[in-house]
Design a protein around this motif. Structure first.
Motif, PDB file in Angstrom:
ATOM      1  N   SER A 162      -7.399  10.668   1.276  1.00  0.00           N
ATOM      2  CA  SER A 162      -7.177   9.649   2.007  1.00  0.00           C
ATOM      3  C   SER A 162      -5.453   8.813   1.861  1.00  0.00           C
ATOM      4  O   SER A 162      -5.872   8.220   0.570  1.00  0.00           O
ATOM      5  CB  SER A 162      -8.241   7.627   2.268  1.00  0.00           C
ATOM      6  OG  SER A 162      -7.051   6.662   2.886  1.00  0.00           O
ATOM      7  N   ASN A 176      -5.828   2.033   8.635  1.00  0.00           N
ATOM      8  CA  ASN A 176      -7.103   2.933   9.792  1.00  0.00           C
ATOM      9  C   ASN A 176      -7.699   2.857  10.215  1.00  0.00           C
ATOM     10  O   ASN A 176      -7.893   3.516  11.136  1.00  0.00           O
ATOM     11  CB  ASN A 176      -7.765   2.029   8.335  1.00  0.00           C
ATOM     12  CG  ASN A 176      -9.256   2.541   8.202  1.00  0.00           C
ATOM     13  OD1 ASN A 176     -10.097   2.277   8.985  1.00  0.00           O
ATOM     14  ND2 ASN A 176      -9.585   3.639   7.846  1.00  0.00           N
ATOM     15  N   VAL A 232     -12.744   4.727   4.285  1.00  0.00           N
ATOM     16  CA  VAL A 232     -11.747   3.540   3.594  1.00  0.00           C
ATOM     17  C   VAL A 232     -12.264   2.219   4.272  1.00  0.00           C
ATOM     18  O   VAL A 232     -11.029   1.863   2.902  1.00  0.00           O
ATOM     19  CB  VAL A 232     -10.498   4.551   4.872  1.00  0.00           C
ATOM     20  CG1 VAL A 232      -9.184   3.750   4.136  1.00  0.00           C
ATOM     21  CG2 VAL A 232     -10.431   6.259   3.802  1.00  0.00           C
ATOM     22  N   GLU A 273      -1.286   6.162   8.462  1.00  0.00           N
ATOM     23  CA  GLU A 273      -1.656   6.045   7.087  1.00  0.00           C
ATOM     24  C   GLU A 273      -0.307   6.073   6.676  1.00  0.00           C
ATOM     25  O   GLU A 273      -0.302   5.495   5.634  1.00  0.00           O
ATOM     26  CB  GLU A 273      -2.724   7.026   6.567  1.00  0.00           C
ATOM     27  CG  GLU A 273      -3.897   6.593   7.298  1.00  0.00           C
ATOM     28  CD  GLU A 273      -5.442   7.184   6.536  1.00  0.00           C
ATOM     29  OE1 GLU A 273      -4.922   7.245   5.019  1.00  0.00           O
ATOM     30  OE2 GLU A 273      -6.479   7.011   7.162  1.00  0.00           O
TER      31      GLU A 273
END
Length: 307
Positions: A145, A60, A9, A79
């Motif tokens: 994600s 993150n 990510v 997140e």
């Protein structure tokens, strides 16, 4: 099993940050040179793209899926918090765009001068935005994600905004060629749908992430009940609760009545329950409270009735 995909990510966020900064500079320069309000508003929207990437990198950093002493349920809600920050940035951008358009209406229309080289730069910007949006969405789905998926949604709104602005500027370019000054209003008029597209993107991000933060039901209790009742030895299950986001991380709690004469037999039955739930809803963490065979309850889950 939970996987820590933060490095993947982080890599995508760094790549898109660089591209978004490039897009922001190109839009701002062309917007200032041409005097286009809609393009300046689009550049402002791109400022939020870069800010979102930075926010995503910060979120993150703290969004480990693995539990620790202070966060026994993991850190993935960081997140979701980051995604809500994106929604907030979109709201601010929407307000700024509308404010600029209304101000231009009352102060009068300023002529917009656009040429073929400047339109070519905007086509390049559009191509970059399309690449970023689809790249982020593809990787976001692969690694589950929310921050990447939210940012991809944001960037996709940027694609439609740039298309809208580009269409308006092409119209203004033709207006200058055909001597139709009334088409200069296109620049201000198009600022309003740009603002609406920005707001729509923020609302969608909010809808997708707020349920996780407020512990909304992740799986219908009836679905869990039907699956658990297929396990041999289960007499009944009730008080079923779930939270989280299916496909990211789900927590399930329940009370189970099992037909077992000793602890070992009861344990074997609950292990089979966990195996079947994990197979269907992974990644999932399950807590089962075992009750004696003569216990009775017909309440599958919780209700909204006041007690």
């Amino acid at each position: 099993m939970l996987q820590d995909n933060r490095s993947a990510v982080r890599k995508i966020l760094l790549i898109t940050l660089g591209l978004n900064l490039l897009v922001m500079v190109l839009k701002a320069v062309v917007g200032l040179v041409t005097g286009s309000l809609s393009l300046q508003a689009d550049a402002l929207h791109s400022v939020t793209d870069s800010a979102n990437n930075i926010l995503g990198l910060i979120a993150n950093r703290f969004a480990s899926p693995h539990p620790d002493r202070r966060h026994p349920y993991g850190h993935q809600k960081f997140e979701a918090v980051g995604a809500l920050g994106i929604a907030a940035f979109l709201g601010i951008a929407c307000f700024e765009i509308l404010q600029g358009a209304i101000s231009r209406i009352f102060q009068g229309i300023s002529p917009v001068a656009i040429s073929v080289p400047e339109l070519s730069i905007l086509l390049l910007v559009l191509g970059i935005n399309i690449f970023v949006a689809f790249y982020e969405r593809r990787v976001g789905k692969q690694v589950n994600s929310p921050i990447l998926l939210a940012d991809a949604q944001h960037t996709m709104s940027d694609v439609w905004i740039t298309i809208t602005v580009l269409a308006g500027l092409i119209g203004i370019w033709q207006a200058n060629t055909l001597n139709l000054p009334q088409l200069q209003w296109l620049d201000v008029v198009l600022a309003f749908p740009v603002a609406l597209l920005v707001f729509r993107s923020g609302w969608k991000v909010l809808q997708e992430n707020l349920p996780w933060l407020v512990d909304e039901m992740a799986i219908a209790p009836e679905a869990i009940y039907d699956l658990v009742m297929t396990v041999p030895g289960v007499v009944n299950c009730h008080e079923i609760a779930s939270r989280g986001v299916l496909g990211r991380q789900v927590f399930i709690e329940m009370h189970a009545i099992v037909n077992a004469v000793d602890v070992e037999s009861a344990h074997a039955i609950t292990e089979e329950i966990e195996n079947r739930l994990t197979e269907r809803f992974s990644p999932v963490r399950i807590l089962i409270h075992v009750e004696p065979p003569d216990y009775k309850s017909d309440r599958i889950s919780f209700t909204s009735d006041a007690n």
